[in-house]
Design an enzyme around this catalytic site. Structure first.
Site, mmCIF file in Angstrom:
data_model
loop_
_atom_site.group_PDB
_atom_site.id
_atom_site.type_symbol
_atom_site.label_atom_id
_atom_site.label_comp_id
_atom_site.label_asym_id
_atom_site.label_seq_id
_atom_site.Cartn_x
_atom_site.Cartn_y
_atom_site.Cartn_z
ATOM 1 N N HIS A 90 0.760 -1.320 -0.050
ATOM 2 C CA HIS A 90 -0.198 -0.101 0.009
ATOM 3 C C HIS A 90 0.907 1.199 -0.054
ATOM 4 C CE1 HIS A 90 -3.652 2.373 1.070
ATOM 5 N NE2 HIS A 90 -2.534 3.056 1.656
ATOM 6 N N GLU A 91 1.850 1.327 0.985
ATOM 7 C CA GLU A 91 2.676 2.586 1.027
ATOM 8 C C GLU A 91 3.623 2.721 -0.004
ATOM 9 O OE1 GLU A 91 2.033 4.768 2.997
ATOM 10 O OE2 GLU A 91 0.528 3.536 4.271
ATOM 11 N N HIS A 125 1.747 4.862 -2.842
ATOM 12 C CA HIS A 125 1.875 6.176 -2.721
ATOM 13 C C HIS A 125 3.114 6.369 -2.870
ATOM 14 C CE1 HIS A 125 -1.985 6.524 -0.607
ATOM 15 N NE2 HIS A 125 -1.505 5.664 0.332
#
Length: 405
Positions: free
Chosen positions: A26-27, A30
């Protein structure tokens, strides 16, 4: 003590490994999109609290592993905190300082000075990475292992049940639900579970004829071996494939990706259906789970995988398959949760950016701050509610007693 250690290994370690993997992906979503747009990043962190590992690379980015592995974040330059809340009081000062030090235009390297469409893409990249991870895992499983299709053949009709009232008979083959063709009995079960009180239309093959039946599921409380005590819709059918019904299918690359997308879509669709019914009072909130419930589910799946075949090589394969498939489902859940329009979550940021794109100015700093505080309170309340659900469903005191026995 060995018993306690075994419980920790079964319940806690797999949960933390799966969660850390999902949060990292997920990170990274980003991070990679932010770096593609030239955004300055201060820190990429997995876990919170004091760092047990930290390294700063040549770009000035600190890579950190915290001692509490229950989340992660990417901290952009100019952020007030780990949730990418802008330091409104300091942004103007930051812009002036950056321009003074590096010249006009240098502020464009900072996230909060990027065009709104770039900020939106950076924010949505995290949940998108979760969905892509799920699709990838499903596709790999479909290509390497395949899928066992178990047609929805009726093996039992409980007396006095909605199914009996609808006219189901042993031997019926359910081929469609609410006008949608189905290939596996699990699709029937999932639809019925989330349809308490609503008529469900079934297309049935009986003696080479097509029969249309309608049943209204009733809510029943059950003890699920994975989720604990749950209240779900049931119509009183027992499904079991007849000899010759079972089919094992292994997909090619393209079909595997298509099936991966379909599986991901179905999980999201079921979640939306549940939330919609919850909002209208037709479902209770007992299906929400927090970290305790997820850890229990991970441990139950791990135990089942180990017990399925005691051979060491079979245990390794079963564990890998079970945990990766569970990771795909959990990844979808985390991606979906982050898209909810709650300030401090990715969906809340997108809500603010949508407003900014329409009216051509950002939400006033005072209202953003109020929104973030309300979002934190709402998120904390949700976590408390989910944890209470876990305590109720899982008989946590018995579970904790087992850890120290």
């Amino acid at each position: 003590m060995l018993g306690a250690l075994g419980q920790i290994l079964i319940y806690i370690v797999p949960f933390l490994l799966v969660l850390t993997f999902i949060v990292t992906i997920h990170e990274l979503g980003h991070f990679l999109v932010a770096r593609a747009f030239g955004v300055k990043v201060d820190r990429f962190a997995i876990g919170f609290g004091k760092a047990i590992f930290s390294r700063t690379d040549r770009h000035g980015i600190e890579w950190r592993l915290g001692w509490m592995p229950l989340g992660g974040y990417v901290k952009f330059s100019g952020d007030l905190d780990a949730s990418s809340v802008p330091d409104q009081a300091g942004l103007a000062e930051l812009r002036q300082r950056v321009i003074a030090e590096s010249g006009p235009g240098a502020e464009r390297d900072y996230f909060h000075f990027k065009p709104v469409w770039q900020r939106a893409l950076i924010v949505v990249a995290g949940p998108a990475a979760n969905f892509l991870l799920a699709i990838t895992i499903f596709a790999i499983v479909f290509m390497s292992v395949g899928a066992q299709l178990r047609p929805a053949r009726v093996a039992e009709v409980q007396a006095g049940s909605p199914a009996a009232a609808a006219g189901f008979q042993v031997g019926d083959l359910i081929t469609g639900v609410n006008g949608k063709a189905i290939k596996d009995g699990g699709e029937v079960t999932r639809t019925v579970m989330l349809s308490t009180g609503d008529p469900v239309r079934f297309t049935v093959e009986r003696a080479q004829q097509v029969v249309e039946l309608t049943a209204v599921p009733e809510r029943r409380e059950e003890n699920d071996p994975i989720a604990g005590r749950v209240k779900v819709g049931r119509i009183g059918l027992g499904l079991a494939p007849a000899p010759g019904d079972l089919r094992h299918v292994r997909y090619g690359p393209v079909d595997a990706v298509v099936e991966g997308v379909r599986q991901t879509r179905d999980v999201v669709g079921s979640t939306l259906t549940y939330l919609g019914r919850l909002a209208t009072g037709r479902e209770s909130g007992d299906q929400f789970s927090g970290p305790l419930g997820i850890a229990k589910a991970t441990g139950s799946l791990t135990t089942a995988a180990v017990e399925a075949n005691p051979a060491p090589e079979a245990i390794a394969i079963n564990l890998l398959l079970t945990l990766t498939t569970f990771a795909a489902i959990l990844s979808i859940g985390i991606g979906f949760l982050n898209l909810l329009p709650i300030p401090v979550l990715d969906g809340g940021h997108l809500l603010f950016y949508g407003y900014e794109a329409i009216v051509r100015r950002p939400v006033a700093a005072r209202y953003q701050e109020m929104g973030y505080r309300a979002g934190l309170a709402l998120l904390a309340g949700f976590m408390l509610f989910a944890t209470w659900n876990d305590l109720q469903k899982l008989n946590i005191f018995q579970f904790l007693g087992g850890l120290v026995s």
